[in-house]
Write an enzyme that holds these catalytic residues in place. Structure first.
Site, mmCIF file in Angstrom:
data_model
loop_
_atom_site.group_PDB
_atom_site.id
_atom_site.type_symbol
_atom_site.label_atom_id
_atom_site.label_comp_id
_atom_site.label_asym_id
_atom_site.label_seq_id
_atom_site.Cartn_x
_atom_site.Cartn_y
_atom_site.Cartn_z
ATOM 1 C CD GLU A 1 -9.696 8.433 4.283
ATOM 2 O OE1 GLU A 1 -10.090 9.593 4.487
ATOM 3 O OE2 GLU A 1 -8.670 8.153 3.635
ATOM 4 C CE1 TYR B 1 -3.526 2.683 0.430
ATOM 5 C CE2 TYR B 1 -2.238 3.430 2.326
ATOM 6 C CZ TYR B 1 -3.252 3.641 1.403
ATOM 7 O OH TYR B 1 -3.992 4.793 1.437
ATOM 8 C CG ASN C 1 -1.517 8.988 6.190
ATOM 9 O OD1 ASN C 1 -2.270 9.296 7.106
ATOM 10 N ND2 ASN C 1 -1.726 7.940 5.404
ATOM 11 C CG HIS D 1 -4.765 13.829 -1.417
ATOM 12 N ND1 HIS D 1 -5.140 13.190 -2.571
ATOM 13 C CD2 HIS D 1 -4.953 12.924 -0.416
ATOM 14 C CE1 HIS D 1 -5.519 11.952 -2.297
ATOM 15 N NE2 HIS D 1 -5.420 11.767 -0.988
ATOM 16 N NE ARG E 1 -17.980 32.477 48.253
ATOM 17 C CZ ARG E 1 -19.156 31.876 48.456
ATOM 18 N NH1 ARG E 1 -19.203 30.655 48.974
ATOM 19 N NH2 ARG E 1 -20.288 32.471 48.132
#
Length: 537
Positions: free
Chosen positions: A432, A60, A212, A90, A301
């Protein structure tokens, strides 16, 4: 913590990067160096990729397509085209440019992952990325495009595009210390040529390795943690000034009371408040039996409980950031034994969660600050001060609309506190199918930090006027020092003036820490001064 602005250089690969390293390179343009260990690791990782590249079996990102297209085997002759096409496709961001310091942070963090040798890129690829950082060349990265899984793909692709000599960049002089300057817009090819940097022709897996990662969201987290530490300390300062100006008590900050519920952040905040209020004549003026009030409002406070819980959340976020800074994020990764394996380490959930946590913290700290500002303006609650702190109420409106500004910002911060990490939009043909939205969480946190800075500045401005109006009673040495720093830039009480300029001046004092530094320096001197009751011994 080491002052990031004073660092001479940051070495990549000898040890994990720190938050201070990220701030130094991103904001102050400190140069980077590749350690010899990093160069050796890069060469070893590349050898593993080269072996797989020549194998007949698909791997891959090396000999296949990407994402939902990973089933296609890519012949060796097309693999350079594969990597180049990946980056071009991309680099699909849109919207306004991301700040220079954010882009530099993500460049540094991607370089740190490359330097582990776990991504399989060539040493020259890492050297080229380092060269861009050192030359002050910052790729133009649009704001929208990342889903936080697989990492920050689109933002990192715009960086990789510049490494190839494509797209646009901003160029700045790295010696000017302006990590967030806009610089000159020019084509990447022109900027690289001018700097003597040869554009990369990406080899197998390098396109994927460059994009990535979680580097954008991690970079923004590191910058946010650095800034929030100072802002939370400033929230203690403005709270202390409000306690004085509103005639509150410091007894609730006592160490023995805090020990009954020893959350570390609250203990630290209360100690800081005690140091800031030490020696206050205003506080001392109403300690006696004539003061019939039993308790102050929560916004006075409970300041250490809120500011302290914020500190504890910040500590958790820093722990998560530290783990990520010690990580090698890529898919697939090259393991020490030479195997190349797919994984899910790029998922941004750990970072997205803490980025959202911090946005909640910021909204709540700002909300409490705005409530203290509002108390100063109401004659029913400000214990004798004029309405709206105006010089001539009715003719003058004083700080009436400054509180509107703070309230409007707080309302926006509440919307920004809505978590991004609970929203997942499936992508890549359902490959995804669960994404982190960590980049979105980081972007809204940056806007939230700006809002908190402004709300604290308005409290500083208002509490400072309140302290002036308590004269002749003197504030504590620490709060008086902060007030003097404020008065160097903003005039004291008087007829109405254009407030926006005064707010902006106070914002600058909060943002760069000058008001806090003045107060803390005075508090340290007060703590070291001899007790007048001990004869000076």
């Amino acid at each position: 913590m080491v002052d990031p602005a004073q660092a001479e250089s940051v070495t990549i690969g000898a040890r994990p990067l720190t938050e201070a390293d990220v701030v130094a390179v991103a904001r102050y343009a400190v140069p980077v160096l590749l350690a010899p260990e990093a160069v050796a690791a890069l060469a070893a990782g590349r050898a593993a990729v080269d072996r797989l590249s020549s194998s007949p079996f698909p791997a891959y990102g090396i000999s296949t397509g990407f994402g939902a297209l990973a089933t296609r085997h890519i012949p060796a002759a097309q693999r350079t085209d594969l990597q180049r096409s990946l980056i071009r496709s991309h680099a699909a961001g849109s919207g306004p440019e991301v700040e220079t310091e954010v882009v530099r942070a993500l460049m540094l963090l991607r370089l740190a992952t490359l330097a582990t040798g776990r991504t399989g890129v060539r040493p020259e690829t890492a050297r080229t990325l380092a060269a861009l950082l050192n030359a002050g060349i910052t790729p133009v990265v649009p704001e929208y495009g990342s889903l936080g899984c697989s990492g920050d793909l689109a933002p990192l692709s715009h960086v990789a595009l510049a490494l190839m000599g494509e797209g646009d960049v901003r160029t700045t002089d790295c010696g000017d210390g302006e990590g967030d300057g806009t610089g000159t817009l020019r084509p990447a090819a022109q900027a690289l040529a001018q700097a003597g940097i040869t554009p990369l022709v990406l080899a197998e897996k390098e396109g994927l390795a460059l994009i990535n990662g979680t580097d954008g969201m991690l970079g923004m987290l590191a910058l946010a943690c650095h800034d929030l530490e100072r802002l939370l300390a400033t929230a203690d300062l403005t709270a202390a000034m409000s306690v004085e100006g509103l005639l509150g008590t410091d007894r609730v900050f006592a160490a023995d009371l805090q020990a009954l519920r020893p959350h570390p952040g609250a203990v630290a905040s209360a100690a800081h408040l005690r140091s800031l209020l030490a020696g206050s004549a205003i506080v001392a003026s109403h300690r006696g039996p004539d003061d019939t009030r039993v308790q102050d409002a929560y916004s006075l406070r409970c300041a250490p409980q809120v500011n302290g819980a914020a500190r504890d959340t910040l500590a958790h976020a820093r722990q998560v950031a530290g783990h990520e800074l010690d990580s090698a994020i890529d898919n697939p990764v090259v393991l020490p034994d030479g195997r190349v394996e797919s994984n899910g380490n790029f998922h941004g959930a750990p970072l997205a969660y803490v980025l959202d946590f911090l946005a909640i913290v910021v909204a709540d700290v700002a909300s409490m600050s705005e409530r203290r500002t509002d108390r100063f303006l109401d004659v029913a609650r400000n214990h004798g001060l004029p309405a709206f702190l105006a010089a001539d109420p009715g003719v003058d409106s004083g700080h009436m609309i400054a509180q509107y500004t703070a309230a409007g910002i707080v309302s926006e911060l509440k919307r920004l506190a809505t978590p991004a990490s609970v929203d997942s939009i499936p992508s890549s043909a359902m490959q995804e199918d669960h994404v982190s939205m960590g980049w979105s969480a980081a972007r809204k946190l940056r806007r939230a930090l700006d809002g908190l800075t402004r709300v604290l500045a308005i409290e500083l401005l208002t509490a400072g006027r309140g302290l002036d109006l308590r004269a002749p009673l003197a504030p504590a040495p620490a709060t008086a020092a902060a007030l003097r720093e404020l008065r160097r830039h903003v005039a004291g009480p008087g007829p109405d003036r254009q407030l926006s300029r005064e707010i902006d001046a106070a914002v600058a004092l909060v943002r760069d820490g000058r008001a806090l530094a003045a107060a803390d320096d005075a508090a340290r001197r007060t703590a070291l001064a001899p007790d007048p009751g001990d004869g000076g011994s």
